[in-house]
Design a protein around this motif. Structure first.
Motif, PDB file in Angstrom:
ATOM      1  N   PRO A  62       0.747  -1.116  -0.240  1.00 31.47           N
ATOM      2  CA  PRO A  62      -0.018   0.023   0.089  1.00 31.47           C
ATOM      3  C   PRO A  62       0.812   1.170   0.063  1.00 31.47           C
ATOM      4  O   PRO A  62       0.752   1.912   0.988  1.00 31.47           O
ATOM      5  CB  PRO A  62      -0.828  -0.094   1.329  1.00 31.47           C
ATOM      6  N   PRO A 122      -2.434   0.093  -4.390  1.00 37.34           N
ATOM      7  CA  PRO A 122      -1.411  -1.072  -4.681  1.00 37.34           C
ATOM      8  C   PRO A 122      -0.322  -0.926  -5.448  1.00 37.34           C
ATOM      9  O   PRO A 122      -0.743  -0.610  -6.609  1.00 37.34           O
ATOM     10  CB  PRO A 122      -2.015  -2.549  -4.528  1.00 37.34           C
ATOM     11  N   TYR A 128      -8.041  -3.680  -2.765  1.00 38.85           N
ATOM     12  CA  TYR A 128      -6.997  -4.118  -2.007  1.00 38.85           C
ATOM     13  C   TYR A 128      -7.361  -4.169  -0.431  1.00 38.85           C
ATOM     14  O   TYR A 128      -7.198  -5.009   0.158  1.00 38.85           O
ATOM     15  CB  TYR A 128      -5.690  -3.261  -2.190  1.00 38.85           C
TER      16      TYR A 128
END
Length: 177
Positions: free
Chosen positions: A41, A46, A127
Protein backbone atom coordinates in the motif's frame (compact mmCIF):
# COMPACT_ATOMS: atom_id res chain seq x y z
CA UNK A 1 -0.44 -10.44 -20.84
CA UNK A 2 0.65 -7.12 -19.40
CA UNK A 3 1.70 -5.79 -22.79
CA UNK A 4 -1.58 -6.90 -24.33
CA UNK A 5 -3.54 -5.17 -21.58
CA UNK A 6 -1.47 -1.98 -21.98
CA UNK A 7 -2.06 -1.90 -25.73
CA UNK A 8 -5.76 -2.48 -25.20
CA UNK A 9 -5.91 0.16 -22.47
CA UNK A 10 -4.39 2.70 -24.82
CA UNK A 11 -6.87 1.76 -27.53
CA UNK A 12 -9.53 3.21 -25.20
CA UNK A 13 -7.89 6.63 -25.50
CA UNK A 14 -5.75 6.65 -22.37
CA UNK A 15 -1.97 6.84 -22.00
CA UNK A 16 0.03 3.94 -20.58
CA UNK A 17 2.41 4.54 -17.70
CA UNK A 18 4.23 2.65 -14.99
CA UNK A 19 1.29 3.49 -12.74
CA UNK A 20 -1.26 2.01 -15.16
CA UNK A 21 0.91 -1.07 -15.68
CA UNK A 22 0.94 -1.59 -11.91
CA UNK A 23 -2.83 -1.51 -11.67
CA UNK A 24 -3.28 -3.86 -14.63
CA UNK A 25 -0.69 -6.27 -13.22
CA UNK A 26 -2.36 -6.07 -9.82
CA UNK A 27 -5.68 -7.14 -11.26
CA UNK A 28 -4.14 -9.86 -13.43
CA UNK A 29 -2.54 -11.33 -10.33
CA UNK A 30 -5.79 -10.95 -8.35
CA UNK A 31 -7.54 -12.87 -11.11
CA UNK A 32 -5.20 -15.77 -10.56
CA UNK A 33 -2.28 -15.17 -12.91
CA UNK A 34 0.89 -16.27 -11.15
CA UNK A 35 3.01 -13.16 -11.62
CA UNK A 36 4.91 -13.47 -8.32
CA UNK A 37 4.59 -9.74 -7.68
CA UNK A 38 4.36 -8.21 -4.23
CA UNK A 39 1.89 -5.34 -4.01
CA UNK A 40 2.10 -3.00 -1.05
CA UNK A 41 0.00 0.00 0.00
CA UNK A 42 2.35 2.73 -1.21
CA UNK A 43 1.25 6.28 -1.99
CA UNK A 44 -0.20 5.20 -5.34
CA UNK A 45 -0.72 1.64 -4.18
CA UNK A 46 -1.35 -1.09 -4.36
CA UNK A 47 2.02 -0.88 -6.03
CA UNK A 48 4.85 -3.25 -6.92
CA UNK A 49 8.33 -2.03 -7.81
CA UNK A 50 8.77 -5.34 -9.63
CA UNK A 51 6.44 -4.15 -12.41
CA UNK A 52 9.02 -1.50 -13.31
CA UNK A 53 11.66 -4.21 -13.64
CA UNK A 54 9.41 -6.22 -15.93
CA UNK A 55 8.77 -3.18 -18.13
CA UNK A 56 12.45 -2.25 -18.13
CA UNK A 57 13.20 -5.66 -19.66
CA UNK A 58 10.63 -4.96 -22.40
CA UNK A 59 12.02 -1.48 -23.06
CA UNK A 60 13.47 -0.72 -26.51
CA UNK A 61 11.60 -3.61 -28.10
CA UNK A 62 7.96 -3.32 -27.03
CA UNK A 63 7.97 0.11 -25.43
CA UNK A 64 10.06 3.19 -24.76
CA UNK A 65 10.29 5.46 -21.76
CA UNK A 66 12.25 3.36 -19.29
CA UNK A 67 15.71 3.76 -20.78
CA UNK A 68 17.20 4.89 -17.46
CA UNK A 69 14.88 2.68 -15.40
CA UNK A 70 13.81 5.85 -13.60
CA UNK A 71 10.37 6.66 -14.99
CA UNK A 72 8.01 8.46 -12.67
CA UNK A 73 4.73 6.64 -12.06
CA UNK A 74 2.64 8.86 -14.35
CA UNK A 75 5.19 9.51 -17.10
CA UNK A 76 3.82 8.23 -20.38
CA UNK A 77 5.26 5.07 -21.85
CA UNK A 78 5.45 4.86 -25.62
CA UNK A 79 4.21 1.47 -26.73
CA UNK A 80 5.79 0.19 -29.94
CA UNK A 81 2.73 -0.35 -32.12
CA UNK A 82 4.84 -2.10 -34.72
CA UNK A 83 4.92 -4.98 -32.19
CA UNK A 84 1.15 -5.15 -31.64
CA UNK A 85 0.63 -8.03 -34.08
CA UNK A 86 3.42 -9.97 -32.40
CA UNK A 87 1.89 -9.44 -28.96
CA UNK A 88 -1.60 -10.37 -30.19
CA UNK A 89 -0.29 -13.46 -31.99
CA UNK A 90 1.51 -14.54 -28.82
CA UNK A 91 -1.68 -14.17 -26.78
CA UNK A 92 -3.70 -16.12 -29.37
CA UNK A 93 -1.11 -18.84 -29.87
CA UNK A 94 0.79 -19.32 -26.61
CA UNK A 95 -1.55 -18.42 -23.77
CA UNK A 96 -3.90 -20.98 -22.35
CA UNK A 97 -7.64 -20.50 -22.71
CA UNK A 98 -7.72 -19.69 -18.99
CA UNK A 99 -5.11 -16.93 -19.44
CA UNK A 100 -6.99 -15.47 -22.40
CA UNK A 101 -10.14 -15.50 -20.25
CA UNK A 102 -8.24 -13.60 -17.55
CA UNK A 103 -7.29 -10.93 -20.05
CA UNK A 104 -10.89 -10.58 -21.20
CA UNK A 105 -12.08 -10.50 -17.58
CA UNK A 106 -9.55 -7.78 -16.81
CA UNK A 107 -10.78 -5.70 -19.72
CA UNK A 108 -14.40 -6.17 -18.64
CA UNK A 109 -13.56 -5.27 -15.04
CA UNK A 110 -11.86 -1.99 -15.98
CA UNK A 111 -14.46 -1.06 -18.61
CA UNK A 112 -15.55 2.43 -17.62
CA UNK A 113 -12.54 2.80 -15.31
CA UNK A 114 -9.95 3.62 -17.98
CA UNK A 115 -8.20 6.50 -16.29
CA UNK A 116 -5.39 6.65 -13.78
CA UNK A 117 -7.77 7.99 -11.13
CA UNK A 118 -10.38 5.29 -11.73
CA UNK A 119 -7.83 2.46 -11.83
CA UNK A 120 -6.32 3.66 -8.55
CA UNK A 121 -9.76 3.88 -6.97
CA UNK A 122 -10.73 0.40 -8.14
CA UNK A 123 -7.43 -1.19 -7.09
CA UNK A 124 -7.38 0.60 -3.73
CA UNK A 125 -10.90 -0.48 -2.81
CA UNK A 126 -10.20 -4.04 -3.97
CA UNK A 127 -6.93 -4.18 -2.03
CA UNK A 128 -8.61 -2.99 1.14
CA UNK A 129 -11.44 -5.47 0.84
CA UNK A 130 -9.18 -8.40 -0.09
CA UNK A 131 -5.84 -7.83 1.62
CA UNK A 132 -6.86 -5.89 4.69
CA UNK A 133 -10.19 -7.58 5.21
CA UNK A 134 -12.29 -4.43 5.18
CA UNK A 135 -15.93 -5.35 5.26
CA UNK A 136 -17.94 -4.28 2.29
CA UNK A 137 -19.45 -1.21 3.93
CA UNK A 138 -18.58 2.06 2.30
CA UNK A 139 -17.82 3.50 5.74
CA UNK A 140 -15.28 0.80 6.64
CA UNK A 141 -13.50 1.14 3.30
CA UNK A 142 -13.51 4.93 3.73
CA UNK A 143 -11.95 4.60 7.20
CA UNK A 144 -9.21 2.35 5.86
CA UNK A 145 -8.55 4.81 3.02
CA UNK A 146 -8.15 7.56 5.64
CA UNK A 147 -5.65 5.35 7.46
CA UNK A 148 -3.78 4.70 4.18
CA UNK A 149 -3.08 8.30 3.14
CA UNK A 150 -4.42 11.83 3.18
CA UNK A 151 -3.95 11.94 -0.61
CA UNK A 152 -6.38 9.07 -1.12
CA UNK A 153 -8.78 10.51 1.46
CA UNK A 154 -8.99 13.76 -0.51
CA UNK A 155 -9.36 12.01 -3.88
CA UNK A 156 -11.82 9.22 -3.10
CA UNK A 157 -15.16 10.62 -2.04
CA UNK A 158 -17.71 8.22 -0.53
CA UNK A 159 -19.78 8.13 -3.72
CA UNK A 160 -16.69 7.10 -5.71
CA UNK A 161 -15.95 4.32 -3.25
CA UNK A 162 -19.50 3.09 -3.65
CA UNK A 163 -19.15 3.02 -7.44
CA UNK A 164 -15.91 1.04 -7.19
CA UNK A 165 -17.44 -1.39 -4.71
CA UNK A 166 -20.38 -1.95 -7.02
CA UNK A 167 -18.07 -2.65 -9.97
CA UNK A 168 -15.96 -5.06 -7.92
CA UNK A 169 -19.01 -6.81 -6.52
CA UNK A 170 -20.53 -7.21 -9.99
CA UNK A 171 -17.40 -8.99 -11.22
CA UNK A 172 -16.12 -10.67 -8.04
CA UNK A 173 -17.53 -14.13 -8.59
CA UNK A 174 -16.59 -14.23 -12.27
CA UNK A 175 -13.08 -12.87 -12.22
CA UNK A 176 -11.38 -13.11 -8.84
CA UNK A 177 -9.72 -16.19 -7.44
Amino acid sequence: MLLYSLFTYESQGEQSSLFVANKLAYFLQRMGENLNLTFVPENYGPYSVQVGHVLYNLNDTYLHGLEQNEARPFEPLQLNYEKWDEVKDYVDRDLTAEQRDRLQNLLRLIDGFESAFSLELLATVDYLMKERGADTSKEEVRKQIEDWSSRKTKMFRPEYIEIAQKQLTNYAQEVFM
